[in-house]
Design a protein around this motif. Structure first.
Motif, PDB file in Angstrom:
ATOM      1  N   LEU A 191     -55.646 -13.356  84.228  1.00  0.00           N
ATOM      2  CA  LEU A 191     -55.592 -14.549  83.396  1.00  0.00           C
ATOM      3  C   LEU A 191     -55.633 -14.102  81.942  1.00  0.00           C
ATOM      4  O   LEU A 191     -56.556 -13.419  81.514  1.00  0.00           O
ATOM      5  CB  LEU A 191     -56.768 -15.477  83.686  1.00  0.00           C
ATOM      6  CG  LEU A 191     -56.877 -16.697  82.758  1.00  0.00           C
ATOM      7  CD1 LEU A 191     -55.636 -17.579  82.858  1.00  0.00           C
ATOM      8  CD2 LEU A 191     -58.140 -17.499  83.053  1.00  0.00           C
ATOM      9  N   VAL A 200     -51.010 -16.887  83.747  1.00  0.00           N
ATOM     10  CA  VAL A 200     -51.395 -16.068  84.895  1.00  0.00           C
ATOM     11  C   VAL A 200     -50.309 -15.019  85.072  1.00  0.00           C
ATOM     12  O   VAL A 200     -49.137 -15.354  85.292  1.00  0.00           O
ATOM     13  CB  VAL A 200     -51.537 -16.914  86.177  1.00  0.00           C
ATOM     14  CG1 VAL A 200     -51.754 -16.004  87.389  1.00  0.00           C
ATOM     15  CG2 VAL A 200     -52.693 -17.897  86.043  1.00  0.00           C
ATOM     16  N   VAL A 228     -58.866 -21.834  86.897  1.00  0.00           N
ATOM     17  CA  VAL A 228     -57.568 -21.322  87.352  1.00  0.00           C
ATOM     18  C   VAL A 228     -57.622 -20.960  88.827  1.00  0.00           C
ATOM     19  O   VAL A 228     -56.683 -21.240  89.581  1.00  0.00           O
ATOM     20  CB  VAL A 228     -57.128 -20.112  86.498  1.00  0.00           C
ATOM     21  CG1 VAL A 228     -55.912 -19.429  87.113  1.00  0.00           C
ATOM     22  CG2 VAL A 228     -56.800 -20.565  85.081  1.00  0.00           C
ATOM     23  N   TYR A 272     -59.388 -10.594  83.234  1.00  0.00           N
ATOM     24  CA  TYR A 272     -59.307 -11.610  82.188  1.00  0.00           C
ATOM     25  C   TYR A 272     -59.125 -10.904  80.855  1.00  0.00           C
ATOM     26  O   TYR A 272     -59.820  -9.918  80.560  1.00  0.00           O
ATOM     27  CB  TYR A 272     -60.606 -12.421  82.180  1.00  0.00           C
ATOM     28  CG  TYR A 272     -60.792 -13.277  80.947  1.00  0.00           C
ATOM     29  CD1 TYR A 272     -60.235 -14.552  80.880  1.00  0.00           C
ATOM     30  CD2 TYR A 272     -61.518 -12.808  79.849  1.00  0.00           C
ATOM     31  CE1 TYR A 272     -60.402 -15.344  79.744  1.00  0.00           C
ATOM     32  CE2 TYR A 272     -61.695 -13.590  78.721  1.00  0.00           C
ATOM     33  CZ  TYR A 272     -61.134 -14.858  78.674  1.00  0.00           C
ATOM     34  OH  TYR A 272     -61.290 -15.629  77.555  1.00  0.00           O
TER      35      TYR A 272
END
Length: 365
Positions: free
Chosen positions: A83, A111, A169, A180
């Motif tokens: 992400l 994504v 998400v 992330y």
């Protein structure tokens, strides 16, 4: 702190199966995501001082404990899901872009799915104005943040920070995020300037007073300020929605990837170090990527994926009948997108057919 899993991904001891953990996987992972991409870091690895300086630039965020164990199963293959968020915080140097009203939001969300073998990738942009059911999550101070129905997607980051954004998400997609990475405004500009600009071609004039962008049709080499203006332009392109801005962002990302390859980043130690220095200051990664050594794998993986191997789509949405300034997921088609990625398959064209687009496709090449 939650026990780190064998492959170094966020989330600790989850409930599902884990992907096979060969070291090559982390070394070849992604194409880079958002503007941080080019960089993720190689320069200076041969010099102790440079290595320590780059390592000191990186400020990671540990979200393992906040995510807990109630997460999607981890698929047993060599793919990777990340992400990537662009924060619209107005604090610090970012204050030049507006007033700080007490909380950053995820202005850009993508994504990034890197397929098994790490030769190609798909990127799914999530419109910030999407109305979703935000799950209950934990913020950075350990406090519980209540879930909410019909909440805008970007409120997840605003009320709960990175962990809440990841949780949201995962709830939407059913896919476990391996990593992330967050990118901020000022760092983005400096990274582009260090690169020497990014060349794009506009097919029509783009003039936007809010983003301070004024481009005639033709080929331009955008500096950092102009690049930031382009990826934030909204009202003056397409139908004026966030969807049009996403189309500009996706076109810019492809140009960015091509530019990185064309300037000899991976053959010039000086250029590479400069980019690495700018990039490590621009990003906030999860705690499994908060060192030069860990980010080196991303840089190596980047070299094998060109813009032609990156498929970019927007999560299938329609304008909300109750509020035309918001969008809602097209559940059946969105499920096709997420299912394809979960199975490590290409996103079918039918999944994004007849969805709201923003009408800005083709304005930038």
């Amino acid at each position: 702190m939650t026990e780190q899993n064998k492959s170094g991904r966020i989330g600790g001891a989850g409930t599902g199966r884990r992907r096979k953990p060969p070291a090559a996987r982390r070394r070849r992972t992604t194409i880079l995501l958002s503007a941080a991409a080019a960089v993720l870091v190689l320069g200076g690895a041969g010099a102790g001082f440079a290595y320590l300086k780059l390592d000191g630039n990186i400020q990671g965020v540990d979200i393992n404990a906040q995510l807990g164990t109630d997460r999607p199963d981890d698929t047993d293959n060599d793919s990777v899901d990340i992400l990537v968020l662009g924060s619209d915080s107005r604090s610090g140097d970012n204050g030049a872009y507006g007033k700080d009203e007490g909380g950053a939001r995820s202005d850009t969300a993508m994504v990034v799915h890197v397929y098994e073998g790490h030769k190609k990738a798909s990127v799914v942009s999530i419109p910030r104005d999407t109305l979703i059911d935000r799950p209950t999550c934990m913020d950075g101070k350990g406090a519980t943040v209540a879930g909410e129905q019909r909440a805008m997607f970007n409120t997840a980051y605003e009320v709960g920070g990175p962990a809440c954004a990841v949780k949201t998400v995962e709830s939407m997609s059913g896919i476990r995020m391996d990593h992330y990475i967050e990118v901020d405004f000022t760092g983005f500009k400096k990274l582009i300037d260090e690169l020497g600009g990014v060349e794009i071609t506009t097919t029509t004039a783009i003039k936007d007073s809010k983003s301070h962008l004024d481009l005639e049709p033709g080929t331009h080499t955008l500096d950092g300020e102009q690049s930031l203006g382009l990826v934030r332009t909204r009202k003056s392109v397409g139908d004026g929605s966030d969807l049009g801005r996403i189309q500009l962002q996706q076109a810019f990302m492809k140009a960015f990837i091509d530019q990185v390859k064309s300037v000899g980043v991976f053959t010039s130690p000086t250029k590479l170090y400069g980019l690495a220095d700018a990039a490590t200051k621009a990003i906030t990664p999860d705690s499994e990527l908060d060192s030069v050594q860990e980010l080196m794998g991303f840089a190596e993986g980047l070299s094998g994926i060109g813009a032609q191997n990156v498929h970019m789509v927007t999560m299938p949405v329609a304008y909300d009948p109750r509020d035309p300034n918001r969008v809602v997921p097209l559940e059946a088609q969105a499920k096709q997108v997420w299912t394809a990625l979960k199975k490590d398959l290409p996103i079918p064209a039918a999944a994004t057919k007849d969805t709201a687009t923003g009408k800005a496709d083709g304005l930038v090449k």
